[in-house]
Motif scaffolding. Structure first.
Motif, short mmCIF file in Angstrom:
data_model
loop_
_atom_site.label_atom_id
_atom_site.label_comp_id
_atom_site.label_asym_id
_atom_site.label_seq_id
_atom_site.Cartn_x
_atom_site.Cartn_y
_atom_site.Cartn_z
N CYS A 113 0.83 -1.19 0.00
CA CYS A 113 0.00 0.00 0.00
C CYS A 113 0.87 1.25 0.00
N GLU A 114 0.36 2.30 -0.60
CA GLU A 114 0.98 3.62 -0.53
C GLU A 114 0.09 4.52 0.30
N MET A 115 0.71 5.29 1.17
CA MET A 115 -0.04 6.09 2.14
C MET A 115 0.04 7.58 1.84
N VAL A 116 -1.02 8.27 2.19
CA VAL A 116 -1.03 9.73 2.23
C VAL A 116 -1.32 10.14 3.68
N GLY A 117 -1.24 11.44 3.96
CA GLY A 117 -1.39 11.91 5.33
C GLY A 117 -2.75 12.53 5.60
N GLY A 118 -3.27 12.24 6.78
CA GLY A 118 -4.52 12.85 7.23
C GLY A 118 -4.32 13.50 8.58
N GLY A 119 -5.36 14.10 9.10
CA GLY A 119 -5.24 14.79 10.39
C GLY A 119 -4.72 16.21 10.21
N ARG A 120 -4.68 16.94 11.31
CA ARG A 120 -4.30 18.35 11.25
C ARG A 120 -2.88 18.55 10.72
N VAL A 201 -1.63 -17.38 1.25
CA VAL A 201 -0.53 -16.86 2.06
C VAL A 201 -0.32 -15.40 1.64
N LEU A 202 -0.29 -14.50 2.61
CA LEU A 202 -0.14 -13.07 2.34
C LEU A 202 1.31 -12.66 2.57
N VAL A 203 1.95 -12.13 1.53
CA VAL A 203 3.37 -11.76 1.55
C VAL A 203 3.48 -10.24 1.46
N GLY A 204 4.47 -9.68 2.16
CA GLY A 204 4.69 -8.25 2.06
C GLY A 204 5.74 -7.79 3.06
N HIS A 205 5.89 -6.48 3.16
CA HIS A 205 6.86 -5.88 4.08
C HIS A 205 6.11 -4.96 5.02
N LEU A 207 3.48 -5.78 6.99
CA LEU A 207 2.08 -6.00 6.64
C LEU A 207 1.12 -5.56 7.73
N ASP A 208 1.54 -5.57 8.98
CA ASP A 208 0.66 -5.11 10.06
C ASP A 208 0.19 -3.69 9.81
N HIS A 209 1.12 -2.86 9.36
CA HIS A 209 0.79 -1.46 9.09
C HIS A 209 -0.17 -1.34 7.91
N ASP A 210 0.09 -2.10 6.84
CA ASP A 210 -0.79 -2.05 5.67
C ASP A 210 -2.20 -2.53 6.03
N LEU A 211 -2.29 -3.64 6.75
CA LEU A 211 -3.60 -4.17 7.13
C LEU A 211 -4.35 -3.22 8.05
N GLU A 217 -8.15 -7.56 9.00
CA GLU A 217 -7.43 -8.52 9.83
C GLU A 217 -7.17 -9.76 8.98
N TYR A 218 -6.07 -10.46 9.31
CA TYR A 218 -5.75 -11.68 8.57
C TYR A 218 -5.07 -12.65 9.52
N PRO A 219 -5.32 -13.97 9.36
CA PRO A 219 -4.73 -14.95 10.28
C PRO A 219 -3.21 -14.85 10.32
N THR A 220 -2.65 -14.81 11.51
CA THR A 220 -1.21 -14.64 11.68
C THR A 220 -0.42 -15.75 11.02
N HIS A 221 -0.93 -16.98 11.07
CA HIS A 221 -0.17 -18.11 10.53
C HIS A 221 -0.11 -18.09 9.01
N LEU A 222 -0.86 -17.20 8.36
CA LEU A 222 -0.83 -17.10 6.90
C LEU A 222 -0.07 -15.86 6.42
N ILE A 223 0.55 -15.13 7.33
CA ILE A 223 1.28 -13.92 6.98
C ILE A 223 2.77 -14.22 6.88
N ARG A 224 3.40 -13.79 5.78
CA ARG A 224 4.84 -13.92 5.58
C ARG A 224 5.41 -12.51 5.40
N ASP A 225 5.91 -11.96 6.48
CA ASP A 225 6.34 -10.56 6.52
C ASP A 225 7.86 -10.48 6.49
N THR A 226 8.41 -9.89 5.44
CA THR A 226 9.87 -9.77 5.33
C THR A 226 10.46 -8.81 6.35
N ALA A 227 9.62 -8.02 7.02
CA ALA A 227 10.10 -7.11 8.06
C ALA A 227 10.18 -7.79 9.42
#
Length: 326
Positions: A113-120, A201-205, A207-211, A217-227
């Motif tokens: 995911c790519e993020m933009v900024g919100g809030g004040r 299986v969900l792969v990424g870097h 991923l907690d932040h993206d989700l 939410e996604y099952p922890t045992h199916l997450i493969r996070d390179t971070a």
């Protein structure tokens, strides 16, 4: 007997067989500021700087490098105009989603995911673009996302997102439904959680932040996070950047200027597949302890075993990705 946390699943030096907790530790052992002299000498002659393996001959090393070195992926979505991305024929979108759900041979999906900024002050992360790629590096789903609250900082230097990109963006609720449909193979979530249905299986870097930004939410045992994968961490147990991992294990640079979600997805998927294809020996089943404790009879047998034999039956405290291919 105390369980050893050195196991065949962890990186080791092909020359002196030293066990390392992290690939960064092994890299320092071979080519760091103060490497082991004999190992460094042989590695400089017959070692691969990407996978850190040493080969018997220079010819075998040359043959190996062609397969180990990766080329940067060709742009798949960055060149599309926003109007083409957001106003693509709806029937074509549904066909892509249906095909991705029916492909049983696709076991892994990379997401970024790519993020933009919100809030004040613009410090609140809002998902404004998402991309999903399969194991063949084909785009399954890509769209701009319309955040539920106003954007105060587009972070163009990093995200590459402008206001006109989001004019035809998909609502966040609809994006959530599409992503869940892909990851859960079109099945209801309750079937996956309660009846053991099949999910990707969900792969990424990171991923907690993206989700979290997607509200999923996604099952922890199916997450493969390179971070978070232990062998890929720094020696001080903190995560490496995706750019560093790509350069160290794939041999090319990413994120030059604005970030490309497709490029990041491909990099994470390639790193995952490289770790998954590692050939590690499994522990001997006859020595697996019950409830983490070895019986007294087994302890006497273990005391007579050599360190090399003990290493083969020691247990790792993390799930090795090589188990995904077994």
């Amino acid at each position: 007997m105390k369980i050893s946390y050195h196991s065949p699943h962890e990186p080791n030096c092909s020359i002196c067989k030293k066990q390392c907790r992290f690939y960064d530790s092994l890299r320092e052992h071979l080519i760091g500021p103060l490497p082991k002299a004999e190992c460094a000498k042989q590695f400089s002659e017959r070692g691969c700087s990407l996978c850190l393996k040493v080969f018997p001959t220079a010819q075998q090393l040359n043959n190996h490098r062609a397969a180990c070195q990766s080329l940067p992926p060709l742009p798949a979505i960055s060149g599309l105009r926003p109007s083409l991305v957001n106003k693509r024929n709806q029937a074509e979108k549904e066909q892509i989603l249906e095909e991705s759900s029916n492909k049983s041979n696709i076991s892994g999906i990379a997401m970024d995911c790519e993020m933009v900024g919100g809030g004040r002050d613009g410090s609140l992360d809002l998902c404004a673009r998402v991309c999903l790629v399969d194991e063949e590096e084909k785009v399954i789903f890509h769209c701009y996302v319309r955040p539920p609250i106003p954007i105060t900082d587009y972070r163009y230097d990093v995200s590459g997102i402008k206001p006109e990109h989001l004019m035809g963006g998909m609502p966040l609720k609809q994006v959530q439904e599409k992503i869940q449909q892909i990851l859960y193979n079109g099945e209801a979530i309750w079937r996956i959680r309660l009846k053991g249905g099949k999910a990707k299986v969900l792969v990424g870097h990171d991923l907690d932040h993206d989700l979290q930004c997607l509200g999923l939410e996604y099952p922890t045992h199916l997450i493969r996070d390179t971070a978070k994968y232990i062998p890929l961490l720094k020696s001080n147990k903190t995560s490496n950047s995706l750019n560093y991992l790509t350069q160290s294990f794939l041999g090319y640079k990413i994120q030059n200027g604005t970030h490309d979600p497709y490029e990041d997805c491909v990099a994470a998927m390639r790193i995952y597949k490289k770790m998954r294809n590692e050939d590690h020996s499994l522990s001997a089943t006859e020595f697996v302890p019950e409830n983490g404790v070895y019986s007294r009879m087994r302890q006497k047998e273990l005391e007579k075993m050599s360190p090399e034999a003990l290493l083969q039956i020691s247990q790792s405290d993390f799930y090795c990705w090589c188990m995904d291919s077994r």
